[in-house]
Structures are given as structure tokens and as C-alpha cells.
Motif scaffolding. Sequence first.
Motif, mmCIF file in Angstrom:
data_model
loop_
_atom_site.group_PDB
_atom_site.id
_atom_site.type_symbol
_atom_site.label_atom_id
_atom_site.label_comp_id
_atom_site.label_asym_id
_atom_site.label_seq_id
_atom_site.Cartn_x
_atom_site.Cartn_y
_atom_site.Cartn_z
ATOM 1 N N GLU A 1 9.035 -60.512 -53.304
ATOM 2 C CA GLU A 1 9.549 -59.577 -54.313
ATOM 3 C C GLU A 1 9.159 -58.135 -53.982
ATOM 4 O O GLU A 1 9.996 -57.224 -54.012
ATOM 5 C CB GLU A 1 9.003 -59.959 -55.693
ATOM 6 C CG GLU A 1 9.407 -59.017 -56.802
ATOM 7 C CD GLU A 1 8.693 -59.326 -58.121
ATOM 8 O OE1 GLU A 1 8.579 -58.407 -58.948
ATOM 9 O OE2 GLU A 1 8.234 -60.471 -58.301
ATOM 10 N N LEU A 2 7.891 -57.928 -53.644
ATOM 11 C CA LEU A 2 7.424 -56.579 -53.303
ATOM 12 C C LEU A 2 8.075 -56.074 -52.010
ATOM 13 O O LEU A 2 8.432 -54.899 -51.903
ATOM 14 C CB LEU A 2 5.899 -56.563 -53.178
ATOM 15 C CG LEU A 2 5.135 -56.761 -54.484
ATOM 16 C CD1 LEU A 2 3.647 -56.986 -54.217
ATOM 17 C CD2 LEU A 2 5.352 -55.590 -55.423
ATOM 18 N N ALA A 3 8.247 -56.963 -51.026
ATOM 19 C CA ALA A 3 8.882 -56.574 -49.759
ATOM 20 C C ALA A 3 10.334 -56.165 -49.984
ATOM 21 O O ALA A 3 10.807 -55.178 -49.415
ATOM 22 C CB ALA A 3 8.788 -57.715 -48.748
ATOM 23 N N LEU A 4 11.053 -56.916 -50.821
ATOM 24 C CA LEU A 4 12.446 -56.558 -51.123
ATOM 25 C C LEU A 4 12.510 -55.216 -51.841
ATOM 26 O O LEU A 4 13.371 -54.388 -51.540
ATOM 27 C CB LEU A 4 13.106 -57.647 -51.972
ATOM 28 C CG LEU A 4 13.447 -58.944 -51.249
ATOM 29 C CD1 LEU A 4 13.893 -60.009 -52.238
ATOM 30 C CD2 LEU A 4 14.515 -58.718 -50.191
ATOM 31 N N GLY A 5 11.591 -54.986 -52.783
ATOM 32 C CA GLY A 5 11.544 -53.706 -53.479
ATOM 33 C C GLY A 5 11.253 -52.561 -52.519
ATOM 34 O O GLY A 5 11.842 -51.475 -52.623
ATOM 35 N N PHE A 6 10.366 -52.795 -51.579
ATOM 36 C CA PHE A 6 10.041 -51.780 -50.584
ATOM 37 C C PHE A 6 11.238 -51.499 -49.679
ATOM 38 O O PHE A 6 11.571 -50.357 -49.387
ATOM 39 C CB PHE A 6 8.843 -52.239 -49.747
ATOM 40 C CG PHE A 6 8.453 -51.275 -48.666
ATOM 41 C CD1 PHE A 6 7.786 -50.100 -48.970
ATOM 42 C CD2 PHE A 6 8.764 -51.539 -47.349
ATOM 43 C CE1 PHE A 6 7.433 -49.198 -47.974
ATOM 44 C CE2 PHE A 6 8.419 -50.646 -46.340
ATOM 45 C CZ PHE A 6 7.754 -49.475 -46.660
ATOM 46 N N ALA A 7 11.912 -52.563 -49.243
ATOM 47 C CA ALA A 7 13.031 -52.419 -48.309
ATOM 48 C C ALA A 7 14.267 -51.811 -48.962
ATOM 49 O O ALA A 7 14.952 -50.990 -48.350
ATOM 50 C CB ALA A 7 13.385 -53.781 -47.710
ATOM 51 N N TYR A 8 14.553 -52.184 -50.202
ATOM 52 C CA TYR A 8 15.795 -51.759 -50.848
ATOM 53 C C TYR A 8 15.607 -50.720 -51.939
ATOM 54 O O TYR A 8 16.584 -50.202 -52.467
ATOM 55 C CB TYR A 8 16.534 -52.982 -51.412
ATOM 56 C CG TYR A 8 17.047 -53.875 -50.320
ATOM 57 C CD1 TYR A 8 18.239 -53.583 -49.670
ATOM 58 C CD2 TYR A 8 16.339 -55.003 -49.918
ATOM 59 C CE1 TYR A 8 18.715 -54.386 -48.654
ATOM 60 C CE2 TYR A 8 16.811 -55.812 -48.898
ATOM 61 C CZ TYR A 8 17.994 -55.499 -48.276
ATOM 62 O OH TYR A 8 18.460 -56.295 -47.265
ATOM 63 N N ALA B 1 12.947 -49.432 -55.432
ATOM 64 C CA ALA B 1 12.496 -49.980 -56.711
ATOM 65 C C ALA B 1 13.644 -50.166 -57.704
ATOM 66 O O ALA B 1 13.557 -50.995 -58.601
ATOM 67 C CB ALA B 1 11.422 -49.076 -57.317
ATOM 68 N N GLN B 2 14.724 -49.412 -57.536
ATOM 69 C CA GLN B 2 15.850 -49.489 -58.474
ATOM 70 C C GLN B 2 16.891 -50.539 -58.065
ATOM 71 O O GLN B 2 17.896 -50.701 -58.759
ATOM 72 C CB GLN B 2 16.521 -48.115 -58.604
ATOM 73 C CG GLN B 2 15.582 -46.998 -59.000
ATOM 74 C CD GLN B 2 14.776 -47.300 -60.251
ATOM 75 O OE1 GLN B 2 15.309 -47.785 -61.236
ATOM 76 N NE2 GLN B 2 13.476 -47.055 -60.194
ATOM 77 N N ALA B 3 16.680 -51.231 -56.964
ATOM 78 C CA ALA B 3 17.645 -52.220 -56.485
ATOM 79 C C ALA B 3 17.792 -53.356 -57.488
ATOM 80 O O ALA B 3 16.832 -53.746 -58.156
ATOM 81 C CB ALA B 3 17.210 -52.778 -55.136
ATOM 82 N N ASP B 4 18.994 -53.877 -57.607
ATOM 83 C CA ASP B 4 19.270 -55.025 -58.478
ATOM 84 C C ASP B 4 18.796 -56.284 -57.764
ATOM 85 O O ASP B 4 19.486 -56.808 -56.887
ATOM 86 C CB ASP B 4 20.763 -55.087 -58.787
ATOM 87 C CG ASP B 4 21.116 -56.229 -59.724
ATOM 88 O OD1 ASP B 4 20.226 -57.028 -60.091
ATOM 89 O OD2 ASP B 4 22.303 -56.327 -60.088
ATOM 90 N N MET B 5 17.626 -56.756 -58.133
ATOM 91 C CA MET B 5 17.023 -57.907 -57.458
ATOM 92 C C MET B 5 17.810 -59.191 -57.675
ATOM 93 O O MET B 5 17.618 -60.158 -56.943
ATOM 94 C CB MET B 5 15.569 -58.101 -57.911
ATOM 95 C CG MET B 5 14.655 -56.994 -57.474
ATOM 96 S SD MET B 5 14.542 -56.906 -55.692
ATOM 97 C CE MET B 5 13.627 -55.417 -55.483
#
Length: 100
Positions: A37-44, A46-50
Motif C-alpha cells: 500500500e505504501l509503495a503504491l502510494g509512493f509510486a503513484y 498520495a492522491q491516487a485512487d487505490m
Amino acid sequence: GKSWILPSVRKAEERLLADPTVNKEYAPIAGDAKYVELALGFAYGAQADMTKLAGVQTLSGTGACRVGGHFLSKFVPKPEGMDKVPIYIPNPTWGNHIAI
């Protein structure tokens, strides 16, 4: 030869080994959910639609290439006249990437 280990990686290893509260059990098959989850937030960002993203944690770059290649082979349509999805690798690359 041997891989050079970054000093920051050595320090992180020391900290993990010294902390008796760190869970040193195997991670689940898709990896540590919070890490992913943190890696996806970092890559895309913080505002990305997870809800529109997916991720897994792999053991290595080669492992990531293997998982990604398998995903592509299962879910990307094969080009007309081909029995497989082509996957392109750079030249030069690591020798073990060709075998994947």
C-alpha cells in the motif's frame, strides 16, 4: 563477484536484527500488505485512487520480472498470428532475465 551492499541497507539490516519486536516470519504470498500500500502510494502519489491499482511485493527484480511476465501472458491479448505475448527486454540486460 559479490554484490556491493549499500551502507544504508547494512544499517537497516542491523536495526531489524536488533529489534526483537520485528516480525521475522515469512510474508504472505502477495507480500506485506501495508508495504505494498505504501509503495503504491509512493509510486503513484498520495492522491491516487487505490481502488484502481494493484500491487504485489516480490523477492527481487528478477522475481518482479517473472511475476509481471506471467501477468502479461495471462491477461494481455496475444497479437494476431502469435501464440505468445511478446515481452521485450533491453540490450544490455542481466543474463537471468532472458531465461524468464
